[in-house]
Write an enzyme that holds these catalytic residues in place. Structure first.
Site, PDB file in Angstrom:
ATOM      1  N   LYS A  77       0.732  -1.195   0.012  1.00  0.00           N
ATOM      2  CA  LYS A  77       0.115  -0.140   0.149  1.00  0.00           C
ATOM      3  C   LYS A  77       0.952   1.250   0.118  1.00  0.00           C
ATOM      4  O   LYS A  77       2.103   1.221   0.744  1.00  0.00           O
ATOM      5  CB  LYS A  77      -0.996  -0.132   1.131  1.00  0.00           C
ATOM      6  CG  LYS A  77      -1.906   1.186   1.259  1.00  0.00           C
ATOM      7  CD  LYS A  77      -2.685   1.025   2.586  1.00  0.00           C
ATOM      8  CE  LYS A  77      -3.876   2.223   2.762  1.00  0.00           C
ATOM      9  NZ  LYS A  77      -4.892   1.798   3.763  1.00  0.00           N
ATOM     10  N   SER A 160      -9.778   2.023   2.967  1.00  0.00           N
ATOM     11  CA  SER A 160      -8.862   2.765   2.002  1.00  0.00           C
ATOM     12  C   SER A 160      -7.717   2.062   1.119  1.00  0.00           C
ATOM     13  O   SER A 160      -7.324   2.308   0.100  1.00  0.00           O
ATOM     14  CB  SER A 160      -8.069   3.778   2.990  1.00  0.00           C
ATOM     15  OG  SER A 160      -7.278   3.225   3.490  1.00  0.00           O
ATOM     16  N   SER A 184     -10.036  -0.300   6.801  1.00  0.00           N
ATOM     17  CA  SER A 184      -9.465  -0.343   5.532  1.00  0.00           C
ATOM     18  C   SER A 184      -8.922  -1.450   5.264  1.00  0.00           C
ATOM     19  O   SER A 184      -8.625  -1.684   3.807  1.00  0.00           O
ATOM     20  CB  SER A 184      -8.500   0.817   5.434  1.00  0.00           C
ATOM     21  OG  SER A 184      -9.083   2.004   5.263  1.00  0.00           O
TER      22      SER A 184
HETATM   23  N1  GLN Z   1     -13.340   4.376   6.314  1.00  0.00           N
HETATM   24  C1  GLN Z   1     -12.627   4.640   7.474  1.00  0.00           C
HETATM   25  C2  GLN Z   1     -12.173   6.228   7.124  1.00  0.00           C
HETATM   26  O1  GLN Z   1     -12.323   6.798   6.346  1.00  0.00           O
HETATM   27  C3  GLN Z   1     -11.579   3.871   7.688  1.00  0.00           C
HETATM   28  C4  GLN Z   1     -10.348   4.148   6.838  1.00  0.00           C
HETATM   29  C5  GLN Z   1      -9.161   3.393   7.188  1.00  0.00           C
HETATM   30  O2  GLN Z   1      -9.299   2.491   7.874  1.00  0.00           O
HETATM   31  N2  GLN Z   1      -8.018   3.799   7.069  1.00  0.00           N
HETATM   32  O3  GLN Z   1     -11.501   6.865   8.203  1.00  0.00           O
END
Ligand code: GLN
Length: 503
Positions: A77, A160, A184
């Site tokens: 990532k 994400s 995410s």
């Molecule tokens: N969807 C959540 C956010 O927007 C989690 C994102 C994540 O786990 N990095 O913060």
């Protein structure tokens, strides 16, 4: 050979048996990456460096110095800083940023050297697309374009870590790393038909991981099987003095129970005999689609077939996890992102009159809309007068949410529920309304607030789109979670299905 359809446990065997070399595997995946650009899963590749690492892996094997993972390709990532590839966190702020060092995860999984004696010898394929600074649930917030779901390219891949998930689902990497601040790893894994695990907070070093919300961020693998996740997690977790929240004894073999019975002392015929699985009533209430509810329940029934007992539990504060998370995560983010000011890090505006305008313009130009929204919310809840009303209040409820889990774990060994309210949605469907997007996180946020380990395991399909079930364990029970997921995958084939657009 269709190497992209093999879990890494099989690739490891093929490499060991000399059926394929690391160089051949790397070339194979590099050409698939080239052919599979339409999913937008990668932000940066560097074929020269990938092949260099692969040939080093082949040399290690020839010299009898190969470990379990030596020569297996992996995608990282783009939130992990990486020497030799750009590290942008999918933000215009860091376009073309080249890190002078490797993140702990990248280093541990990468080539061994004098300075990195424990490197697992995996070959880096490139950097996976993501939501900008890991903020999002659909991977539409990347400054470099949305990631498409390999199961249906009109749908989101989840976020994400959407690039990591799409890369594995489309066969552009056999396994990938991700990070999970509020879901995410689990959410894109669920929406792309993959297996992913977010470890207990502190298991994996955050050193070199571009910070979003430091008290919630945790890295983990996204792969095809629980066995693959166990292999990667075992290699990526270790005590790291460079991260003050890294656990002292986090290095362990997370695959040690995979083939064991739950109750090792009994002579039970069923492998999961003795396991108590709690189904939280709040996870199966309004808001959950029928299709997901049915598949997750069927998953629970399958575990019952394997000997487990199902019990009802309650997590009464589930609903509060959304407001609590969306106060705390932006608060931490607003502080973490203050370093991107065009001086210490990041994009600098070309025209400005004075210092203050330089900051203003650089940040206005460099950050995307969702990131700005979070900085505004975070600065607001931390400001004088609102701190007590919002930030402190949210911290108190965070404690209560963690206590809810402990009450549930007095009745069960494992909590099971959905990962997402529905299957992957159409691109653009929720991106206009941030609140709609935040609601998609309802089942994943609370485990990050509590710091617990949780997995996503494929358990069905609806409209040809994958569904994931979530397994949540108590602190440090990763090896047990992986064991249960592995037993499930021995008797189901959801995780083996391939998207037809990809074949
Ligand atoms: N969807 C959540 C956010 O927007 C989690 C994102 C994540 O786990 N990095 O913060």
């Amino acid at each position: 050979m269709n190497w992209h359809q093999s879990p890494i446990s099989m690739l490891a065997k093929a490499l060991e048996a000399k059926e394929v070399s690391s160089t051949e595997l790397a070339s194979y995946f590099l050409s698939r990456i080239k052919a599979g650009k339409r999913w937008n899963a990668y932000l940066d590749i560097n074929p020269g460096l990938t092949l260099e690492q692969a040939s080093l892996a082949d040399e290690l094997r020839a010299a009898g110095k190969a470990g379990k993972l030596t020569g297996i390709p992996v995608a990282h990532k783009d939130v992990f800083v990486t020497r030799g590839w750009k590290s942008t966190a999918a933000s215009k702020m860091l376009t073309d940023y080249q890190s002078p060092f490797d993140a702990a995860v990248v280093e541990r999984l990468g080539m061994p050297s004098e300075h990195n004696p424990h490197g697992a010898g995996m070959v880096c394929l490139g950097k996976a697309n993501m939501d900008e600074f890991a903020m999002g649930s659909s991977n539409e917030n990347s400054a470099f374009g949305a990631v498409l779901n390999p199961w249906n390219s009109e749908c989101v891949a989840g976020g994400s870590s959407g690039g990591s998930a799409a890369a594995v689902a489309a066969g552009l990497a056999p396994i990938a790393t991700g990070t999970d601040t509020g879901g995410s790893i689990r959410q894109p894994a669920a929406l792309c038909g993959l297996t992913g695990i977010k470890p207990s907070y502190g298991r994996v070093s955050r050193y070199g991981m571009i910070a979003y919300a430091s008290s919630l961020d945790q890295a983990g693998p996204i792969g095809k099987t629980a066995e693959d996740c166990a292999l990667l997690l075992s290699a990526m977790s270790f005590h790291d003095p460079r991260d003050s929240t890294s656990l002292a004894d986090s290095g362990e073999d997370y695959g040690r129970y995979l083939n064991a019975a739950w109750d090792a002392s009994g002579a039970a015929a069923k492998p999961l005999h003795g396991l108590r699985i709690g189904l939280p009533s709040e996870f199966f209430a309004e808001g959950l689609s029928n299709a997901v509810a049915k598949s997750v329940q069927a998953g629970a029934n399958q575990l019952q077939e394997l000997g487990a007992t199902l019990v009802e539990v309650s997590l009464p504060k589930t609903k509060l996890s959304i407001p609590v998370y969306y106060v705390l995560a932006p608060a931490e983010a607003s502080s973490n992102l203050s370093r991107f000011d065009g001086v210490r890090y990041g994009h600098r505006a070309s025209e400005y009159r004075d210092l203050s305008e330089m900051y203003k313009r650089s940040r206005t130009e460099g950050f995307g809309a969702e990131v700005k929204r979070r900085i505004l919310i975070g600065s607001y809840v931390l400001s004088h007068g609102y701190y007590d009303a919002y930030y402190l209040q949210a911290q108190r409820i965070r404690r209560i949410i963690a206590a809810d889990f402990q009450a549930a774990f007095s009745k069960c060994d494992l909590i099971l529920g959905p990962v997402t309210p529905d299957v992957a949605w159409k691109l653009g469907e929720k991106s206009k309304d941030p609140l709609q997007m935040y609601l998609a996180d309802i089942y994943t946020l609370s485990t990050n607030l509590a710091g617990l380990p949780a997995m996503s395991v494929p358990c069905g399909f609806s409209q040809n789109l994958p569904i994931g079930m979530q397994l949540i364990g108590n602190y440090f029970s990763e090896a047990r979670l992986l064991q249960i997921a592995h037993q499930f995958q021995q008797t189901t084939d959801w995780h083996l299905r391939q998207p037809s657009e990809v074949l």
